[in-house]
Scaffold this motif. Structure first.
Motif, PDB file in Angstrom:
ATOM      1  N   MET A  98       0.941  -1.167   0.078  1.00 38.73           N
ATOM      2  CA  MET A  98       0.198  -0.085   0.001  1.00 38.73           C
ATOM      3  C   MET A  98       0.916   1.314  -0.087  1.00 38.73           C
ATOM      4  SD  MET A  98      -2.875  -1.548  -0.233  1.00 38.73           S
ATOM      5  CE  MET A  98      -4.035  -0.323   0.025  1.00 38.73           C
ATOM      6  N   PHE A 102      -2.904   6.342  -2.558  1.00 39.77           N
ATOM      7  CA  PHE A 102      -3.060   5.079  -3.028  1.00 39.77           C
ATOM      8  C   PHE A 102      -2.844   4.689  -4.597  1.00 39.77           C
ATOM      9  CE2 PHE A 102      -6.472   1.799  -4.289  1.00 39.77           C
ATOM     10  CZ  PHE A 102      -5.985   0.696  -3.321  1.00 39.77           C
ATOM     11  N   THR A 105       0.001   2.383  -5.329  1.00 43.00           N
ATOM     12  CA  THR A 105       0.254   0.977  -4.735  1.00 43.00           C
ATOM     13  C   THR A 105       0.516   0.071  -5.513  1.00 43.00           C
ATOM     14  OG1 THR A 105      -1.687   1.497  -3.038  1.00 43.00           O
ATOM     15  CG2 THR A 105      -1.344  -0.713  -3.870  1.00 43.00           C
TER      16      THR A 105
END
Length: 145
Positions: A98, A102, A105
């Motif tokens: 993570m 985001f 990721t």
């Protein structure tokens, strides 16, 4: 029974739901029992939660919606270890790293988690001789105009 989890707090579950990892996971050989819990309402993300260690939970996803060409063959030893009888009993996950934000990721395509859903046996498979690596971007970056 109830188990304490990293992301969900206290969770009610049955021992029949546990996925057994007879060899543990690389780096976590002592961890043999896990629970796969939903982590998003849309069924995209999951948590591989250790039953015995509350702070140990890995974020997973099904790699195929993100990487439609993702493909590998399980060796005979892995098929036997997972006691696979049909490919219909197989679910493949990739472990995510993570990031914040985001959209940065990444997914570990080199070491998928393969689960026999019928027998509840799992294994993290280390793929060799492929171009897959441990950090593939989950989301394609938009090109700057």
């Amino acid at each position: 029974m109830k188990i304490e989890t990293k992301y969900h707090g206290l969770v009610e579950c049955n021992a029949e739901e546990f996925v057994q990892f007879p060899s543990g996971l690389p780096g976590f050989q002592e961890e043999k029992k896990f629970l796969i819990l939903p982590f998003s309402d849309d069924g995209t993300f999951f948590i591989l939660q250790s039953v015995s260690t509350p702070g140990l939970g890995f974020v997973l996803t099904n790699p195929f919606p993100f990487y439609p060409e993702y493909d590998f063959k399980l060796d005979e030893q892995t098929v036997e270890a997972l006691k696979l009888e049909s490919e219909k009993d197989v679910v493949v996950y990739t472990v995510l790293t993570m990031a914040d934000p985001f959209h940065l990721t990444t997914a570990n395509l080199q070491a998928p988690i393969v689960v026999n859903t019928k027998k509840k046996i799992g294994k993290q498979v280390i793929l060799t001789g492929t171009s897959y690596q441990t950090k593939h971007k989950l989301f394609v970056e938009k090109l700057a105009k």
